[in-house]
Design a protein around this motif. Structure first.
Motif, PDB file in Angstrom:
ATOM      1  N   TYR A  18      30.229  18.813  35.823  1.00 36.01           N
ATOM      2  CA  TYR A  18      29.402  19.767  35.089  1.00 36.01           C
ATOM      3  C   TYR A  18      30.155  21.058  34.829  1.00 36.01           C
ATOM      4  CZ  TYR A  18      25.781  23.334  34.380  1.00 36.01           C
ATOM      5  OH  TYR A  18      25.054  24.386  33.912  1.00 36.01           O
TER       6      TYR A  18
ATOM      7  N   ASN B 299      28.461  12.927  35.698  1.00 39.06           N
ATOM      8  CA  ASN B 299      27.839  14.113  35.126  1.00 39.06           C
ATOM      9  C   ASN B 299      28.867  14.867  34.294  1.00 39.06           C
ATOM     10  OD1 ASN B 299      26.474  16.433  34.509  1.00 39.06           O
ATOM     11  ND2 ASN B 299      25.713  16.779  36.574  1.00 39.06           N
TER      12      ASN B 299
ATOM     13  N   SER C  78      27.796  17.023  31.815  1.00 42.03           N
ATOM     14  CA  SER C  78      26.992  18.009  31.093  1.00 42.03           C
ATOM     15  C   SER C  78      27.834  19.230  30.789  1.00 42.03           C
ATOM     16  CB  SER C  78      25.794  18.429  31.941  1.00 42.03           C
ATOM     17  OG  SER C  78      24.976  17.330  32.208  1.00 42.03           O
TER      18      SER C  78
ATOM     19  N   THR D 211      21.837   5.512  30.289  1.00 42.87           N
ATOM     20  CA  THR D 211      21.243   6.644  29.580  1.00 42.87           C
ATOM     21  C   THR D 211      19.773   6.376  29.320  1.00 42.87           C
ATOM     22  OG1 THR D 211      21.838   5.645  27.468  1.00 42.87           O
ATOM     23  CG2 THR D 211      23.363   7.260  28.381  1.00 42.87           C
TER      24      THR D 211
ATOM     25  N   HIS E 280      18.448   6.888  34.531  1.00 41.69           N
ATOM     26  CA  HIS E 280      19.409   7.854  34.041  1.00 41.69           C
ATOM     27  C   HIS E 280      20.501   8.182  35.042  1.00 41.69           C
ATOM     28  CE1 HIS E 280      19.123  10.245  30.406  1.00 41.69           C
ATOM     29  NE2 HIS E 280      20.169  10.809  30.933  1.00 41.69           N
TER      30      HIS E 280
ATOM     31  N   MET F 204      24.916  11.840  32.756  1.00 44.16           N
ATOM     32  CA  MET F 204      24.350  13.133  32.333  1.00 44.16           C
ATOM     33  C   MET F 204      25.214  13.768  31.262  1.00 44.16           C
ATOM     34  SD  MET F 204      21.817  13.603  34.396  1.00 44.16           S
ATOM     35  CE  MET F 204      21.220  13.102  35.970  1.00 44.16           C
ATOM     36  N   ILE F 205      24.617  13.937  30.076  1.00 41.14           N
ATOM     37  CA  ILE F 205      25.383  14.559  28.986  1.00 41.14           C
ATOM     38  C   ILE F 205      24.608  15.734  28.415  1.00 41.14           C
ATOM     39  CG2 ILE F 205      26.856  12.652  28.284  1.00 41.14           C
ATOM     40  CD1 ILE F 205      24.730  11.652  26.469  1.00 41.14           C
ATOM     41  N   SER F 206      23.874  16.385  29.271  1.00 42.03           N
ATOM     42  CA  SER F 206      23.064  17.525  28.881  1.00 42.03           C
ATOM     43  C   SER F 206      23.936  18.621  28.281  1.00 42.03           C
ATOM     44  CB  SER F 206      22.390  18.043  30.149  1.00 42.03           C
ATOM     45  OG  SER F 206      21.419  18.956  29.850  1.00 42.03           O
ATOM     46  N   GLY F 207      23.511  19.172  27.164  1.00 40.48           N
ATOM     47  CA  GLY F 207      24.278  20.277  26.579  1.00 40.48           C
ATOM     48  C   GLY F 207      25.373  19.820  25.653  1.00 40.48           C
TER      49      GLY F 207
ATOM     50  N   MET G 151      18.415  12.498  23.632  1.00 41.80           N
ATOM     51  CA  MET G 151      19.684  12.653  24.367  1.00 41.80           C
ATOM     52  C   MET G 151      19.561  12.177  25.805  1.00 41.80           C
ATOM     53  SD  MET G 151      22.280  15.774  24.618  1.00 41.80           S
ATOM     54  CE  MET G 151      21.106  17.067  24.525  1.00 41.80           C
ATOM     55  N   GLY G 152      18.325  12.159  26.297  1.00 42.30           N
ATOM     56  CA  GLY G 152      18.181  11.729  27.689  1.00 42.30           C
ATOM     57  C   GLY G 152      17.706  12.876  28.553  1.00 42.30           C
ATOM     58  N   ARG G 153      17.722  12.666  29.859  1.00 43.96           N
ATOM     59  CA  ARG G 153      17.197  13.669  30.765  1.00 43.96           C
ATOM     60  C   ARG G 153      18.144  14.858  30.865  1.00 43.96           C
ATOM     61  NH1 ARG G 153      16.097  11.616  36.535  1.00 43.96           N
ATOM     62  NH2 ARG G 153      18.137  12.482  36.918  1.00 43.96           N
ATOM     63  N   VAL G 154      17.551  16.027  30.886  1.00 41.97           N
ATOM     64  CA  VAL G 154      18.364  17.245  30.938  1.00 41.97           C
ATOM     65  C   VAL G 154      18.820  17.513  32.360  1.00 41.97           C
ATOM     66  CG1 VAL G 154      18.285  19.726  30.582  1.00 41.97           C
ATOM     67  CG2 VAL G 154      17.176  18.220  28.969  1.00 41.97           C
ATOM     68  N   PHE G 155      20.083  17.874  32.524  1.00 42.93           N
ATOM     69  CA  PHE G 155      20.616  18.209  33.834  1.00 42.93           C
ATOM     70  C   PHE G 155      20.496  19.713  34.024  1.00 42.93           C
ATOM     71  CE2 PHE G 155      23.067  17.889  37.544  1.00 42.93           C
ATOM     72  CZ  PHE G 155      23.931  18.960  37.563  1.00 42.93           C
TER      73      PHE G 155
ATOM     74  N   VAL H  97      22.488  27.155  30.290  1.00 49.65           N
ATOM     75  CA  VAL H  97      22.401  27.590  28.896  1.00 49.65           C
ATOM     76  C   VAL H  97      23.443  26.844  28.081  1.00 49.65           C
ATOM     77  CG1 VAL H  97      21.490  29.887  29.323  1.00 49.65           C
ATOM     78  CG2 VAL H  97      23.941  29.544  29.329  1.00 49.65           C
ATOM     79  N   THR H  98      23.110  26.596  26.810  1.00 48.05           N
ATOM     80  CA  THR H  98      24.148  26.081  25.919  1.00 48.05           C
ATOM     81  C   THR H  98      24.532  27.210  24.968  1.00 48.05           C
ATOM     82  OG1 THR H  98      22.420  25.251  24.470  1.00 48.05           O
ATOM     83  CG2 THR H  98      23.481  23.650  25.869  1.00 48.05           C
TER      84      THR H  98
ATOM     85  N   VAL I  59      18.687  25.323  28.224  1.00 46.33           N
ATOM     86  CA  VAL I  59      18.852  23.870  28.074  1.00 46.33           C
ATOM     87  C   VAL I  59      17.519  23.149  28.195  1.00 46.33           C
ATOM     88  CG1 VAL I  59      21.236  23.728  28.861  1.00 46.33           C
ATOM     89  CG2 VAL I  59      19.387  23.502  30.518  1.00 46.33           C
TER      90      VAL I  59
END
Lengths: 365, 130
Positions: free
Chosen positions: A262, A303, A305, A327, A332, A335-338, B1-5, B50-51, B73
């Motif tokens: 991350y 992860n 993200s 995914t 899940h 993790m590709i958040s952001g 996009m899937g679950r937010v980390f 934050v992005t 996010v």
């Protein structure tokens, strides 16, 4: 006094051979009162109650005190709000067979003298949790290095006062360590420490280096070369890490199950492809070992993200190489958040669901 | 996009007003005297969850800066901006740091912020002219 009578009644009901006397317990003498119950039974009962009660129980009578001090292997004092330090100072010398000790604090209370006492008395200690001990200094690490060489699990997350020199010393002494949590130990976790760990702690399976901003490629590479059994590594917030670290891990740590990157914004597709390709290379070796089908799964948790430099083909390659990365909702683990450009990456489950749906003939026909 | 980390913080936390995602700790406040259109804003050394949007040059009260908007996010709402580069030497200390608008975040005691509480133009370093 009514309470006392109730308890005595309970006791008499428990004794199977009814009524006092009857020395059925070989050689130990008659069991007439609570204080006479065999130690194993007492320890069994004590294992079912909470830690505060355990300490209270050890103060009932000398027989129970000796039994508990001899038999107690696990203790947690995390509920203490103010007096944890004094409690440890008084209990540690008695609990010499302690194997697991949890001293995580909400309010920092522990001081070096308590840890020194633990190190001097509990030589069998295997699992120690000192998270959020803001007041501890390097003295504690030196004491632990000398007194508890059998440590297998150590959690010093949040202990911001430790320095890397002391941790190097600990690593060279506690060579059996398998689980180490250094999350938030900004001063303590440096490349020097990782080199020492790679050199000394070859059985390491899980390492948490979250938010340790000093950690760089040199350290992670030494770790990868020295700890082939590494299963879980968290590099969350280790902003200096580049592809070289991931490549070293992919090539050397064949049992890696969980990797956290991350906010490691220097990671590019090169790292992803190295992970995917290491899988292909190692498949042959994996098939040879009949040991465990579970072993075959490879990465289960990744992860990435906020690693905004990655592109879809590279991440999809990783997802395809490791069937345990998902995914899909509910399972899940990738993790590709952001990473707004990675929305097209999907695990195989989505494709299978699609196929299953289109396999049914249209009801209108 | 899937679950937010999301990253969870411990301590005195400032979080997003809408979705309560943790954003920063009060320990990391560098300055409280920033301003934006909605009132006060705080400069934080470190912000999480934050992005970052696209960088652009913006003229602010204190000069020309290269900034990027930052978004939560969890819900995607804009929470402030991040300084990428500052052209003037005296403003260099802001580089790499982020500003969170007080109106967009909940304080450590879950308090909201209402712009009418404070008079504008009192002290202050920067104005958001978006």
């Amino acid at each position: 006094m009514e309470r006392r009578e109730e308890l005595d009644l309970c006791f008499e009901k428990l004794m199977v051979f009814g009524g006092g006397g009857g020395a059925k317990m070989g050689g130990c003498g008659a069991i007439i009162e609570w204080k006479d119950i065999p130690m194993e039974l007492l320890l069994r009962i004590v294992s079912l109650v909470d830690d505060r009660t355990v300490i209270v129980v050890s103060g009932v009578c000398s027989g129970w005190r000796d039994a508990i001090c001899w038999g107690l292997t696990q203790l947690s004092l995390s509920r203490c709000k103010n007096s944890m330090n004094n409690l440890v100072l008084s209990l540690a010398p008695k609990l010499t067979n302690l194997q697991t000790l949890v001293l995580r604090q909400d309010k920092p209370q522990l001081l070096d003298n308590a840890i020194e006492t633990v190190a001097n008395c509990c030589h069998d200690l295997q699992d120690l949790d000192l998270s959020k001990s803001f007041k501890l200094s390097d003295q504690s690490l030196y004491a632990l290095a000398h007194g508890c060489p059998n440590l297998v699990k150590l959690n010093i997350s949040g202990c911001s006062a430790f320095s890397d020199t002391a941790l190097v010393y600990l690593a060279s002494s506690c060579r059996k360590i398998k689980y180490l949590n250094l999350c938030g130990c900004v001063k303590a976790a440096s490349d020097k420490v990782l080199k020492a760990i790679g050199y000394n702690c070859n059985q390491l399976q899980s390492l948490n280096l979250g938010w340790c901003e000093q950690v760089g490629d040199a350290g992670v590479k030494c770790l990868a070369y020295g700890c082939p059994d590494l299963r879980a590594l968290d590099l969350c917030g280790c902003v200096l890490i580049t592809d070289d670290s991931v490549i070293a891990l992919a090539n050397n740590c064949l049992h890696l199950r969980s990797l956290g990157l991350y906010y490691c914004q220097n990671i590019t597709d090169k790292a992803m492809y190295s992970l995917a390709h290491s899988r292909v290379k190692n498949k042959r070796e994996m098939l040879k070992s009949v040991k465990n089908r579970y072993e075959d799964e490879g990465l289960m948790n990744l992860n990435i993200s906020q690693c905004t430099a990655l592109t879809p083909p590279a991440v999809q390659a990783v997802c395809d190489s490791f069937p345990a990365l998902h995914t899909c909702p509910g399972r899940h683990s990738l993790m590709i958040s952001g990473c707004l450009n990675l929305t097209s990456v999907h695990c195989a489950c989505v494709v299978q669901a699609h196929r299953a749906a289109s396999a049914f003939p249209h009801p209108a026909h | 996009m899937g679950r937010v980390f999301v990253v969870t913080l411990e301590g005195k936390i400032y979080s997003c007003k809408h979705c309560r995602t943790h954003l920063a700790l009060s320990d990391h406040i560098v300055s409280k005297s920033f301003h934006c259109r909605h009132g006060r804003a705080y400069l934080f050394g470190k912000v999480v969850n934050v992005t970052v949007g696209e960088t652009e040059e913006r003229m602010m009260m204190t000069g020309m800066h290269v900034v990027a908007d930052i978004f939560c996010v969890g819900c995607g709402s804009i929470v402030g901006w991040k300084y990428e580069t500052a052209h003037e030497k005296s403003q260099k200390y802001k580089e790499g740091k982020s500003v969170l608008e007080r109106f967009k975040i909940l304080g450590p005691d879950e308090s909201n912020y209402w712009a009418s509480h404070e008079a504008h133009g009192v002290g202050g370093s920067d104005a958001d002219d978006v």
